[in-house]
Design a protein around this motif. Structure first.
Motif, PDB file in Angstrom:
ATOM      1  N   GLN A 163     -36.512 -29.713 -75.711  1.00 54.98           N
ATOM      2  CA  GLN A 163     -37.223 -28.923 -74.711  1.00 54.98           C
ATOM      3  C   GLN A 163     -36.436 -28.894 -73.404  1.00 54.98           C
ATOM      4  OE1 GLN A 163     -41.515 -29.352 -74.335  1.00 54.98           O
ATOM      5  NE2 GLN A 163     -41.501 -30.797 -76.045  1.00 54.98           N
ATOM      6  N   ASP A 164     -36.733 -27.901 -72.571  1.00 56.92           N
ATOM      7  CA  ASP A 164     -36.069 -27.792 -71.284  1.00 56.92           C
ATOM      8  C   ASP A 164     -36.690 -28.804 -70.320  1.00 56.92           C
ATOM      9  OD1 ASP A 164     -35.015 -27.126 -68.833  1.00 56.92           O
ATOM     10  OD2 ASP A 164     -35.289 -24.967 -69.062  1.00 56.92           O
ATOM     11  N   PRO A 165     -35.953 -29.838 -69.899  1.00 55.29           N
ATOM     12  CA  PRO A 165     -36.543 -30.868 -69.026  1.00 55.29           C
ATOM     13  C   PRO A 165     -36.813 -30.375 -67.606  1.00 55.29           C
ATOM     14  CG  PRO A 165     -34.206 -31.275 -69.348  1.00 55.29           C
ATOM     15  CD  PRO A 165     -34.564 -30.135 -70.253  1.00 55.29           C
ATOM     16  N   ARG A 166     -36.376 -29.161 -67.289  1.00 54.68           N
ATOM     17  CA  ARG A 166     -36.705 -28.612 -65.969  1.00 54.68           C
ATOM     18  C   ARG A 166     -38.120 -28.069 -65.924  1.00 54.68           C
ATOM     19  NH1 ARG A 166     -31.818 -24.521 -65.082  1.00 54.68           N
ATOM     20  NH2 ARG A 166     -32.551 -23.977 -67.168  1.00 54.68           N
ATOM     21  N   ARG A 167     -38.694 -27.839 -67.073  1.00 57.12           N
ATOM     22  CA  ARG A 167     -40.078 -27.361 -67.129  1.00 57.12           C
ATOM     23  C   ARG A 167     -41.027 -28.562 -67.119  1.00 57.12           C
ATOM     24  NH1 ARG A 167     -40.157 -22.011 -68.106  1.00 57.12           N
ATOM     25  NH2 ARG A 167     -38.268 -21.056 -68.964  1.00 57.12           N
ATOM     26  N   PRO A 168     -42.208 -28.424 -66.535  1.00 53.98           N
ATOM     27  CA  PRO A 168     -43.109 -29.581 -66.382  1.00 53.98           C
ATOM     28  C   PRO A 168     -43.425 -30.308 -67.688  1.00 53.98           C
ATOM     29  CG  PRO A 168     -43.868 -27.759 -65.033  1.00 53.98           C
ATOM     30  CD  PRO A 168     -42.735 -27.225 -65.853  1.00 53.98           C
ATOM     31  N   ALA A 169     -43.714 -29.556 -68.748  1.00 53.36           N
ATOM     32  CA  ALA A 169     -44.078 -30.210 -70.014  1.00 53.36           C
ATOM     33  C   ALA A 169     -42.904 -31.009 -70.562  1.00 53.36           C
ATOM     34  CB  ALA A 169     -44.541 -29.170 -71.034  1.00 53.36           C
ATOM     35  N   GLY A 170     -41.714 -30.421 -70.520  1.00 48.91           N
ATOM     36  CA  GLY A 170     -40.533 -31.121 -70.999  1.00 48.91           C
ATOM     37  C   GLY A 170     -40.222 -32.341 -70.162  1.00 48.91           C
ATOM     38  N   ARG A 171     -40.364 -32.217 -68.851  1.00 50.65           N
ATOM     39  CA  ARG A 171     -40.096 -33.343 -67.955  1.00 50.65           C
ATOM     40  C   ARG A 171     -41.050 -34.501 -68.230  1.00 50.65           C
ATOM     41  NH1 ARG A 171     -37.205 -33.665 -63.107  1.00 50.65           N
ATOM     42  NH2 ARG A 171     -37.369 -35.786 -62.315  1.00 50.65           N
ATOM     43  N   ARG A 172     -42.331 -34.193 -68.442  1.00 43.94           N
ATOM     44  CA  ARG A 172     -43.301 -35.260 -68.709  1.00 43.94           C
ATOM     45  C   ARG A 172     -42.958 -35.996 -69.999  1.00 43.94           C
ATOM     46  NH1 ARG A 172     -47.045 -31.392 -66.890  1.00 43.94           N
ATOM     47  NH2 ARG A 172     -47.506 -30.796 -69.045  1.00 43.94           N
ATOM     48  N   GLN A 173     -42.608 -35.255 -71.039  1.00 47.54           N
ATOM     49  CA  GLN A 173     -42.293 -35.904 -72.310  1.00 47.54           C
ATOM     50  C   GLN A 173     -41.052 -36.784 -72.207  1.00 47.54           C
ATOM     51  OE1 GLN A 173     -42.465 -33.658 -75.946  1.00 47.54           O
ATOM     52  NE2 GLN A 173     -43.975 -32.220 -75.137  1.00 47.54           N
ATOM     53  N   LEU A 174     -40.030 -36.293 -71.498  1.00 53.02           N
ATOM     54  CA  LEU A 174     -38.819 -37.095 -71.345  1.00 53.02           C
ATOM     55  C   LEU A 174     -39.099 -38.335 -70.505  1.00 53.02           C
ATOM     56  CD1 LEU A 174     -35.887 -36.881 -72.309  1.00 53.02           C
ATOM     57  CD2 LEU A 174     -35.308 -35.912 -70.089  1.00 53.02           C
ATOM     58  N   GLN A 175     -39.933 -38.199 -69.491  1.00 54.22           N
ATOM     59  CA  GLN A 175     -40.326 -39.334 -68.667  1.00 54.22           C
ATOM     60  C   GLN A 175     -41.027 -40.399 -69.517  1.00 54.22           C
ATOM     61  OE1 GLN A 175     -40.116 -39.386 -65.092  1.00 54.22           O
ATOM     62  NE2 GLN A 175     -41.219 -41.301 -64.753  1.00 54.22           N
ATOM     63  N   GLN A 176     -41.914 -39.971 -70.384  1.00 54.39           N
ATOM     64  CA  GLN A 176     -42.631 -40.906 -71.244  1.00 54.39           C
ATOM     65  C   GLN A 176     -41.684 -41.647 -72.183  1.00 54.39           C
ATOM     66  OE1 GLN A 176     -45.527 -38.370 -73.093  1.00 54.39           O
ATOM     67  NE2 GLN A 176     -46.774 -38.180 -71.225  1.00 54.39           N
ATOM     68  N   ARG A 177     -40.713 -40.952 -72.711  1.00 50.97           N
ATOM     69  CA  ARG A 177     -39.755 -41.607 -73.612  1.00 50.97           C
ATOM     70  C   ARG A 177     -38.886 -42.590 -72.840  1.00 50.97           C
ATOM     71  NH1 ARG A 177     -37.755 -37.815 -78.488  1.00 50.97           N
ATOM     72  NH2 ARG A 177     -37.366 -39.931 -79.237  1.00 50.97           N
ATOM     73  N   ALA A 178     -38.528 -42.236 -71.584  1.00 52.18           N
ATOM     74  CA  ALA A 178     -37.743 -43.150 -70.766  1.00 52.18           C
ATOM     75  C   ALA A 178     -38.538 -44.413 -70.435  1.00 52.18           C
ATOM     76  CB  ALA A 178     -37.302 -42.450 -69.485  1.00 52.18           C
ATOM     77  N   GLU A 179     -39.829 -44.272 -70.206  1.00 52.39           N
ATOM     78  CA  GLU A 179     -40.661 -45.421 -69.867  1.00 52.39           C
ATOM     79  C   GLU A 179     -40.705 -46.440 -71.004  1.00 52.39           C
ATOM     80  OE1 GLU A 179     -44.342 -43.635 -68.748  1.00 52.39           O
ATOM     81  OE2 GLU A 179     -43.674 -43.186 -66.702  1.00 52.39           O
TER      82      GLU A 179
END
Length: 380
Positions: A163-179
């Motif tokens: 997903q495009d991490p610049r979009r809110p949904a993509g950013r949230r998912q990547l943040q969760q995986r980083a956590e």
């Protein structure tokens, strides 16, 4: 701290990724001046400057800025014009205005005490989610993930994130995986390790995968296409505008105008002019802009310079003309202030990059021409 804690059920692979990253960071971390101190003020200044600006560019500005404003109290007490001058050339001047306003608020509302929560940091002007998380994790040791562009690129490749991490949904998912990777008590090192890995090895083009400590875990590397990540939507074409500026001289001084404090390049000084409207010639545009902005009628003379510049949201071609006032006295009608300044004293004022180039030209080639013109007029 506003994070609910490390998710349960962390796998051995996730633990191994964090450990490999931190081992690499211990040996390969970049020696950057803001990493030599835990002072929240110094870390905050660095994070503001590093927004959309390369580390190599920031370092000399950072060191000069802290020498001039060594404490929060010094920054808050300084005039905005002085802060903008110290920022001159670094670009994105809203950062300097927001920094100055935030410093004043911290002194007035908190007695110089720095916030300790994401919500409190986010209430300060110019502080977004990444900056707040970075300061809290690095300066205060809080277990919060901070994802800048480098960290996002590393994680997107590590997970082959589709997903495009610049979009809110993509950013949230990547943040969760980083956590899920975040080691307790080591968020500052973890966040900076991701940044350094992205800056030095996991670069946008030609990543140095054989040297990467996460190569064995990297899904994009396994697929053979790391440069395909992060996924990006097609980039839109930047609009282009023709803009005019006038060099107006009288008695060995030139006229400059201060841009309104709010808006693009707010508070900076410039040679007055503006954007060409449809159907206007360059000369007509400059006459209209100086009438509306300063209340003067001018005669547009010879062209002096043509300058091109690209901002994040547009491209401009700046057409610079010599002008002569036919009637009226310059007044700050559509700007914050106007001043007549000797060429030798222009370096006291903060200008955008394009106008700095006009100043450079005046010093090198234009000053003698202006002097000759002044001398000629005095003889008539």
């Amino acid at each position: 701290m506003e994070r609910e804690g490390k998710p349960s059920g962390i796998s051995e692979v996730e633990r191994a990724i964090a450990e490999a990253l931190l081992r690499w960071y211990e040996t390969h971390r970049r020696d950057l001046p803001w990493r030599r101190r835990r002072d929240p003020y110094a870390i905050w200044i660095a994070e503001v400057m590093l927004q959309q600006t390369r580390v190599e560019t920031v370092i000399p500005y950072y060191e000069r800025f802290l020498a001039r404003f060594p404490t929060l109290q010094d920054l808050a007490a300084a005039p905005l014009e002085e802060v903008l001058k110290a920022w001159e050339g670094l670009g994105y001047y809203a950062r300097a205005r927001h920094l100055h306003e935030a410093a004043r608020r911290l002194m007035e509302e908190r007695g110089g005490e720095f916030p300790r929560t994401l919500a409190e940091w986010r209430r300060l002007p110019g502080v977004g989610p990444y900056m707040a998380a970075a300061i809290l994790s690095i300066a205060f040791g809080q277990d919060i993930v901070a994802l800048d562009g480098n960290a996002i690129r590393v994680l997107a490749r590590l997970f082959a994130f589709d997903q495009d991490p610049r979009r809110p949904a993509g950013r949230r998912q990547l943040q969760q995986r980083a956590e899920r990777l975040l080691p307790s008590g080591q968020a500052g090192a973890f966040n900076q390790a991701l940044m350094d890995l992205g800056a030095t090895l996991c670069t946008p083009k030609s990543p140095r995968c054989p040297e990467c400590p996460l190569r064995a875990f990297c899904a994009a590397y396994a697929q053979g296409n790391p440069e395909a990540f992060p996924v990006r939507a097609p980039r839109r074409m930047l609009p282009h505008y023709d803009v005019t500026a006038g060099v107006i001289e009288a008695d060995g001084r030139v006229l400059i105008a201060q841009r309104p404090l709010q808006g693009m390049l707010g508070g900076l000084w410039e040679f007055p002019g503006g954007k060409v409207e449809p159907g206007e010639s360059l000369e007509e545009c400059l006459q209209r802009e100086l009438r509306e902005e300063l209340g003067i009628e001018v005669e547009v003379g010879e062209p002096l310079l043509t300058l091109r510049h690209t901002y994040t949201h547009m491209r401009i071609t700046l057409h610079v003309f010599r002008c002569r006032i036919r009637s009226g006295t310059p007044q700050p009608i559509g700007c914050a202030d106007v001043r007549w300044v000797p060429i030798a004293e222009l370096d006291r004022y903060a200008f955008p990059r394009t106008d700095q180039r006009i100043v450079e030209w005046l010093r090198q080639e234009g000053s003698s021409s202006l002097t000759r013109q002044t001398t000629g007029r005095s003889r008539t």
